[in-house]
Enzyme design. Structure first.
Site, PDB file in Angstrom:
ATOM      1  N   ASN A   1      46.205   3.236  53.399  1.00 54.21           N
ATOM      2  CA  ASN A   1      46.312   5.204  53.165  1.00 54.21           C
ATOM      3  C   ASN A   1      45.734   4.487  51.766  1.00 54.21           C
ATOM      4  OD1 ASN A   1      46.805   6.588  50.910  1.00 54.21           O
ATOM      5  ND2 ASN A   1      49.119   6.702  51.615  1.00 54.21           N
ATOM      6  N   TRP A   2      44.441   4.938  51.577  1.00 51.23           N
ATOM      7  CA  TRP A   2      43.567   4.028  50.579  1.00 51.23           C
ATOM      8  C   TRP A   2      44.378   5.578  48.927  1.00 51.23           C
ATOM      9  CZ3 TRP A   2      37.825   3.959  52.941  1.00 51.23           C
ATOM     10  CH2 TRP A   2      38.260   3.287  53.372  1.00 51.23           C
ATOM     11  N   LYS A   3      44.700   6.722  49.328  1.00 47.89           N
ATOM     12  CA  LYS A   3      45.274   6.746  47.984  1.00 47.89           C
ATOM     13  C   LYS A   3      44.516   8.122  47.120  1.00 47.89           C
ATOM     14  CE  LYS A   3      49.670   4.083  48.027  1.00 47.89           C
ATOM     15  NZ  LYS A   3      50.629   4.336  47.420  1.00 47.89           N
TER      16      LYS A   3
ATOM     17  N   GLY B   1      54.542   0.052  46.468  1.00 47.27           N
ATOM     18  CA  GLY B   1      53.563   0.037  45.936  1.00 47.27           C
ATOM     19  C   GLY B   1      54.409  -0.912  44.217  1.00 47.27           C
TER      20      GLY B   1
ATOM     21  N   GLY C   1      49.116   0.822  52.249  1.00 43.98           N
ATOM     22  CA  GLY C   1      48.637   0.741  50.586  1.00 43.98           C
ATOM     23  C   GLY C   1      47.220  -0.335  50.222  1.00 43.98           C
ATOM     24  N   GLY C   2      48.168  -0.611  49.403  1.00 44.68           N
ATOM     25  CA  GLY C   2      47.640  -2.008  48.816  1.00 44.68           C
ATOM     26  C   GLY C   2      46.462  -2.573  49.149  1.00 44.68           C
TER      27      GLY C   2
HETATM   28  C1  PEP Z   1      52.050   3.597  51.469  1.00 51.27           C
HETATM   29  O1  PEP Z   1      51.521   4.226  50.324  1.00 51.27           O
HETATM   30  O2  PEP Z   1      52.136   4.248  52.327  1.00 51.27           O
HETATM   31  C2  PEP Z   1      52.094   2.662  51.062  1.00 51.27           C
HETATM   32  C3  PEP Z   1      52.939   1.743  51.691  1.00 51.27           C
HETATM   33  O3  PEP Z   1      51.965   1.272  49.341  1.00 51.27           O
HETATM   34  P1  PEP Z   1      51.978  -0.078  49.598  1.00 51.27           P
HETATM   35  O4  PEP Z   1      51.496  -0.924  50.292  1.00 51.27           O
HETATM   36  O5  PEP Z   1      51.207  -0.749  48.602  1.00 51.27           O
HETATM   37  O6  PEP Z   1      53.583  -0.129  49.114  1.00 51.27           O
END
Ligand code: PEP
Length: 258
Positions: free
Chosen positions: A13-15, A174, A235-236
Site C-alpha cells: 500500500n503506497w498510500k 505506521g 505500507g512503509g
Molecule cells: C498500511 O498502511 O496498510 C500499513 C500496514 O502500513 P505500515 O506497514 O507502514 O504499518
C-alpha cells in the site's frame, strides 16, 4: 474447519506516496526482482494517478495491481471519486476500508460494505481492512470489533470469490509497534476466521488473510509462520523494492515449508 490454504499474498500500500514517474520506476524494480519468485502473489497499490503507469510497467509479469479506494457507484456526480468500471481492466484488486479511510475520511462500515459489494460485482478483488484502535484493544473489545467489522463489511454478500481480508490493528499501522504474531494470530484465527466461517462455510477457507501493521523484512517470517496468516499488507516497507521483495521472498519460503 478450514481445509485448504489460500495462496500466500503480499500487497504493498503506497498510500499518498510516489510521483507517477517514481511509481513506474518502483513498479519496474519490483517486477524485475519478482521474476522467478514463485509461491506468493505480489500486489502493488499505487495512487490512482499512477495505476495505469504501474499496470503498464508490470504487464506480462506475475505482479498484480490494486487501487487504494473506490466509489461504489459506476458513474455520476461524485467529484474526485473513481468508480469500479474505471478500475476494471486497469487493476484487479482494491483496498477497501483502510483505517486511514475510516479515521481521516469518515468511512463507515455501511459505506465500506457498499464498496465491497460493488467491487465483487465488478470482478475486482476487495482487500477488506479491519482492525481495532488502541482504546478498543485496551478495553478488551478487539475480538468483538473485528468480528463486527467483518460482518458489517460483508453484509448481504453471498459469493466471496476473490475476497481478501487484512487484519490491521490501527495502533500498529505506521507506528513501528507491530502486533506480536500471537496477538495477530489470535484475532485472525479467531474473530476473523471464525466469523468468515460462520458466514460463508467452507468458502471462507479460500480467503487469504493478511496481517498489516509495521511489517518489515525482520518480522515478516514470524507472521508467515502462523497458519492463520497467509501474507501481509505492507505500507512503509513497500516504498522501496528491495525490502518489499524480501518480504515477498520470506513469505513464499515460510509458506512453502508449512
Ligand atoms: C498500511 O498502511 O496498510 C500499513 C500496514 O502500513 P505500515 O506497514 O507502514 O504499518
Amino acid at each position: 474447519m478450514p481445509t485448504a490454504m489460500p495462496r500466500p499474498m503480499v500487497a504493498g500500500n503506497w498510500k499518498m506516496n510516489t510521483t507517477p514517474a517514481e511509481a513506474v520506476q518502483l513498479a519496474a524494480a519490483v517486477r524485475d526482482g519478482a521474476d522467478g519468485l514463485a509461491g506468493v502473489d505480489i500486489v502493488l497499490c499505487p495512487p490512482y494517478i499512477s495505476l495505469q503507469g504501474v499496470a503498464d510497467a508490470v504487464k506480462g509479469s506475475a505482479v498484480k495491481v490494486g487501487a487504494q479506494n473506490m466509489h461504489f457507484e459506476t458513474s455520476g456526480a461524485f467529484t474526485g471519486e473513481v468508480s469500479p468500471t474505471m478500475l476494471q481492466g486497469v487493476c484487479g484488486y482494491v483496498i477497501l476500508g483502510h483505517s486511514e479511510r475510516r479515521q481521516l475520511f469518515g468511512e463507515t462500515d455501511d459505506l465500506v460494505n457498499r464498496k465491497v459489494k460493488a467491487a465483487l460485482e465488478h470482478g475486482i478483488k476487495p482487500i477488506l481492512c479491519v482492525g481495532e484502535t488502541l482504546e478498543q484493544r485496551e478495553s478488551g473489545r478487539a475480538l468483538d470489533i473485528v468480528a463486527q467489522q467483518v460482518r458489517a463489511g460483508l453484509a448481504g454478500v453471498d459469493d466471496i470469490t476473490g475476497l481478501v481480508v487484512a487484519y490491521e490493528p490501527v495502533w500498529a499501522i505506521g507506528t513501528g509497534q507491530a502486533a506480536t504474531p500471537e496477538v495477530a494470530a489470535e484475532i485472525m484465527g479467531g474473530a476473523l476466521g471464525d466469523t468468515l466461517s460462520s458466514l460463508f462455510g467452507p468458502a471462507a477457507a479460500e480467503v487469504p488473510l493478511l496481517y498489516g501493521g509495521s511489517v518489515n523484512p525482520g518480522n515478516v517470517e514470524s507472521y508467515a509462520a502462523q497458519d492463520s496468516i497467509h501474507g501481509s499488507l505492507v505500507g512503509g516497507a513497500s516504498l522501496q523494492a528491495e525490502p518489499f521483495l524480501e518480504i515477498a521472498r520470506l513469505t513464499a519460503q515460510a509458506k512453502s515449508g508449512s
